[in-house]
Structures are given as structure tokens and as C-alpha cells.
Scaffold this active site. Structure first.
Site, mmCIF file in Angstrom:
data_model
loop_
_atom_site.group_PDB
_atom_site.id
_atom_site.type_symbol
_atom_site.label_atom_id
_atom_site.label_comp_id
_atom_site.label_asym_id
_atom_site.label_seq_id
_atom_site.Cartn_x
_atom_site.Cartn_y
_atom_site.Cartn_z
ATOM 1 N N HIS A 70 0.831 -1.205 0.000
ATOM 2 C CA HIS A 70 0.000 0.000 0.000
ATOM 3 C C HIS A 70 0.862 1.250 0.000
ATOM 4 C CE1 HIS A 70 0.542 0.746 4.413
ATOM 5 N NE2 HIS A 70 0.537 -0.573 4.494
ATOM 6 N N ASP A 72 -0.606 4.243 0.755
ATOM 7 C CA ASP A 72 -1.162 5.183 1.724
ATOM 8 C C ASP A 72 -0.507 5.016 3.088
ATOM 9 O OD1 ASP A 72 -2.482 2.662 1.892
ATOM 10 O OD2 ASP A 72 -4.111 3.556 3.062
ATOM 11 N N ASP A 103 6.278 1.605 7.246
ATOM 12 C CA ASP A 103 4.964 1.070 6.864
ATOM 13 C C ASP A 103 4.372 1.887 5.722
ATOM 14 O OD1 ASP A 103 2.620 -0.340 6.886
ATOM 15 O OD2 ASP A 103 1.822 0.564 8.714
ATOM 16 N N GLU A 137 -5.294 0.846 2.336
ATOM 17 C CA GLU A 137 -5.039 -0.197 3.336
ATOM 18 C C GLU A 137 -5.178 0.353 4.741
ATOM 19 O OE1 GLU A 137 -3.060 -3.028 5.999
ATOM 20 O OE2 GLU A 137 -2.566 -0.921 5.704
ATOM 21 N N GLU A 138 -4.747 1.596 4.939
ATOM 22 C CA GLU A 138 -4.800 2.199 6.271
ATOM 23 C C GLU A 138 -6.179 2.775 6.593
ATOM 24 O OE1 GLU A 138 -2.594 1.591 8.199
ATOM 25 O OE2 GLU A 138 -0.587 1.698 7.350
ATOM 26 N N GLU A 166 4.187 -5.945 4.470
ATOM 27 C CA GLU A 166 3.951 -5.367 5.796
ATOM 28 C C GLU A 166 5.200 -5.485 6.671
ATOM 29 O OE1 GLU A 166 1.550 -3.650 6.975
ATOM 30 O OE2 GLU A 166 0.089 -3.888 5.364
ATOM 31 N N HIS A 352 3.263 3.890 12.647
ATOM 32 C CA HIS A 352 2.121 4.704 13.091
ATOM 33 C C HIS A 352 2.506 5.676 14.208
ATOM 34 C CE1 HIS A 352 -1.281 1.936 11.381
ATOM 35 N NE2 HIS A 352 -0.189 1.902 10.629
#
Length: 379
Positions: A70, A72, A103, A137-138, A166, A352
Site C-alpha cells: 500500500h 497510503d 509502513d 489499506e490504512e 507489511e 504509526h
């Protein structure tokens, strides 16, 4: 600067907060098209998806290895708490800082460069390489990978192996990979009562009191014992609300939100039936709305896990651990069309978080592991 690190920095510099791709996929497409990939953009409700394929000498009869990822990223949080701007790639003390560094923009860059090196070294490769990339995805994950998978299903596209980029590693690159994930199912329960004055409980019906024994039983229930790949299924309350805020009013209803994280030892239907049985045993009047965001999937040991373990050992010297812990990922969608799905990427300690980063010493080894897997499976 290595090609992988340079591309990682270019991707980080694009503020692709979900679901805005910020042309990250365009940057990847330019690189892949130059290698002979057929690139297709699949847009859905503001989400950008990419399906890119390069067939090998065996054509459609050859094995297909896909990389899923991903572009995003999650929101930055308070900018003033970042040591350096989150979308300005910054090096400090051997680490590359920026939102998406771990990530998962390093993984994206690593597989692109791994593919470039692989095609240059094996121009007549027999199997096929594919990229399945999303900008959703997020976020809700309703218009991303799942939409591409549905499209591929209608086309009868076969995917033999899939690596999801991931960040699975813990302390060192390659110490942990994910060969499965638990399923996730949520419930929104409303227990009905009768609102009334708290001094006259005989004229009311307190839904909190009615719910409490059932809640205790649900919390104490052993749903399954797990198995050799998964821990036991868990049931957790996420929200509980009742009342008007007044101290003299018995509420008319109690609202409970809960979530199952369940293994292959349980089924959606079985868990739902047991919840309804417990609620029914306590004589509750209720409504219950279910939402399944992902089914559990498991990739037993096979060609892909063996190739990845061999590649990690050759590149890092580590013996990797196969694990199914953690939250859900887009692997749950891909498992519908692919029998072997494994997640592997850099360490996840900063994902994150404020000042997300990756240790620069892991960047090129990650690319090398990906290339080694390609060489083992589709050369």
C-alpha cells in the site's frame, strides 16, 4: 546512495495520507513499465489501485509471484511533535525518518528495485511477477485490495505466491514473518430495557443489570483452544454505553460493542451462534448487528515459506519465526485467490508513531531478500 534508498525517499516525500496516493503509484508504474510490465490503474471512490504484471517465458502457464502493498500512510499526528517534517526524508544516526518509512514505502521501493535487478539478471525468467498496490489499506479497506481481488477473480487470474510487504520484523530484519492472520468480527449489541425514575425501579427495567450477567459469561467464555499456528480466539469489549448522564434516570437501553479475533479453530457461524445462545439463556431482549472485516488465513509450510526462509538465512544469517500474531492485513483478501500468502518487511517498532523510521542498514538487505525469493521461485 543505493537505488532502493533513493526510491524510498522519493516515496516518503509524497504525502500520501489515506486514501490519497499522491502519485506514488505513478512513480512505481514508470519504473515497472520500463521493465516490460503491463500496468493497469483501477480507481474506486477516490482510491487508487495498481495491478502490474510481467509475464515470463512460460506465459500464463508459468507460476505467478505477486507483491502486495500500500502507498497510503496514516495521518502524521501533531506536526510539532515530529523531530523533522514527516514528509521530508531525513537521516539521523543511521536511520531514515519519515511517515511511511517502515509502513511501508521501504518495502515498495525494495521490491521494485529487486524486480529490476532480477529482470536484468534473468531476462528469460520463466514465471511471472505482479504488483498489487492500493492507497486504501490504512483506511476502511473497502475500495482497495478487495476490489482488485474481485476483478482478478472475474478474469480467472491465478496467483501462485504472494508476498505482502507489511513490516513484520521485530528487532532485526527477518526475525519474524507472518504466514497467517486471525480473522476479525465485530458486534454491535443493543439490550432493551424500560426507562424510568431511579427511585421506582419496579416501574422500569434496567438494561445494565440485565446485561451484566451475560457480559460476565461472554468475557469468561473459552471460545476455542487455538491450534499449532494460532493462539485461542479472543473476545473483547471495545465500547459500553448506557444512560442519559442524569443520576436519577434508569436508561432505556444499553449499547455494547465487541470484537472477536479468531483463529482457524473457529468459524463465523459458530461464534455467532454461541453469542446468541448466551444472550438467549439470560432472557435478554436485544438486537445484534454483525460485521466481519476479515476471515483468518493460514499458509502452511511450502514453496513460498521455504524460499523466504532460505533467502533470509542467506542474507542475514537468521532463522526466521513464522507467526500469526497481530492485527489484520490485506493478506485476508488475497488469500481468496492465492494459496500461499506470506507477509515480510522491516521492523515494526515505530510504525504509526511520531518519528517513524527505518534503520538504513536494513534497506538493501530487504531488497536482496526479495530478489533471492524471485530467483528461487520464478527464474
Amino acid at each position: 546512495m543505493s537505488a532502493t534508498l533513493a526510491l524510498t525517499e522519493q516515496l516518503i516525500a509524497r504525502a500520501s495520507v489515506t486514501p490519497d496516493d499522491q502519485h506514488c503509484q505513478q512513480l512505481m508504474t514508470e519504473r515497472l513499465a520500463a521493465l516490460g510490465f503491463e500496468c493497469e490503474t483501477i480507481a474506486s471512490h477516490g482510491v487508487t489501485n495498481l495491478w502490474a504484471v510481467k509475464r515470463g517465458a512460460d506465459g500464463r502457464d508459468g507460476k505467478l509471484l505477486a507483491f502486495a502493498g500500500h502507498t497510503d500512510v496514516v495521518p502524521t499526528g501533531p506536526l510539532e511533535q515530529w523531530t523533522s517534517p514527516p514528509f521530508v526524508p531525513t537521516h539521523r544516526d543511521g536511520k531514515l525518518y519519515g511517515r511511511g518509512a517502515a509502513d511501508m514505502k521501504t518495502s515498495l521501493a525494495a521490491f521494485v528495485v529487486a524486480s529490476e535487478e532480477f529482470v536484468a539478471a534473468h531476462p528469460g525468467h520463466r514465471g511471472a511477477i505482479a504488483f498489487l498496490i492500493t492507497s486504501d489499506e490504512e483506511g476502511p479497506a473497502t475500495d482497495g485490495t478487495v476490489k482488485v481481488v474481485e476483478l482478478l477473480e472475474t478474469r480467472g487470474e491465478r496467483v501462485d505466491y504472494c508476498i505482502v510487504g507489511e513490516p513484520t520484523s521485530s528487532a532485526e530484519l527477518g526475525d519474524v514473518v507472518k504466514n497467517g492472520r486471525r480473522g476479525s468480527m465485530s458486534g454491535e449489541l443493543v439490550v432493551k430495557g424500560v426507562q424510568g425514575h431511579i427511585a421506582y425501579p419496579h416501574l422500569a427495567k434496567n438494561p445494565i443489570h440485565l446485561l451484566a450477567p451475560a457480559l460476565a459469561e461472554l468475557a469468561a467464555e473459552q471460545w476455542d483452544a487455538g491450534n499449532e499456528y494460532f493462539p485461542p480466539t479472543t473476545w473483547q469489549v471495545s465500547n459500553l454505553h448506557a444512560g442519559t448522564g442524569a443520576t436519577n434516570v434508569i436508561p432505556g437501553h444499553a449499547d455494547l460493542m465487541f470484537n472477536f479475533r479468531f483463529s482457524t479453530a473457529s468459524t463465523v457461524e459458530g461464534l455467532q451462534a454461541r453469542v446468541h445462545a448466551i444472550l438467549g439463556k439470560h432472557g435478554l431482549e436485544y438486537t445484534l448487528k454483525w460485521s466481519v472485516s476479515g476471515l483468518p488465513f493460514l499458509t502452511p509450510r511450502g514453496d513460498l515459506s521455504n524460499a523466504l526462509e532460505n533467502a533470509i538465512r542467506a542474507e542475514t544469517g537468521l532463522t526466521t519465526e513464522l507467526s500469526t500474531t497481530g492485527g489484520t492485513s490485506d493478506g485476508r483478501f488475497i488469500a481468496r485467490i492465492c494459496p500461499q500468502v506470506i507477509e515480510f518487511g522491516p521492523p515494526n517498532g515505530s510504525i504509526h508513531k511520531i518519528d517513524e523510521h527505518i534503520d538504513v542498514r536494513f534497506v538493501d538487505p530487504l531488497k536482496n531478500v526479495y530478489r533471492r525469493v524471485l530467483e528461487q521461485l520464478i527464474a
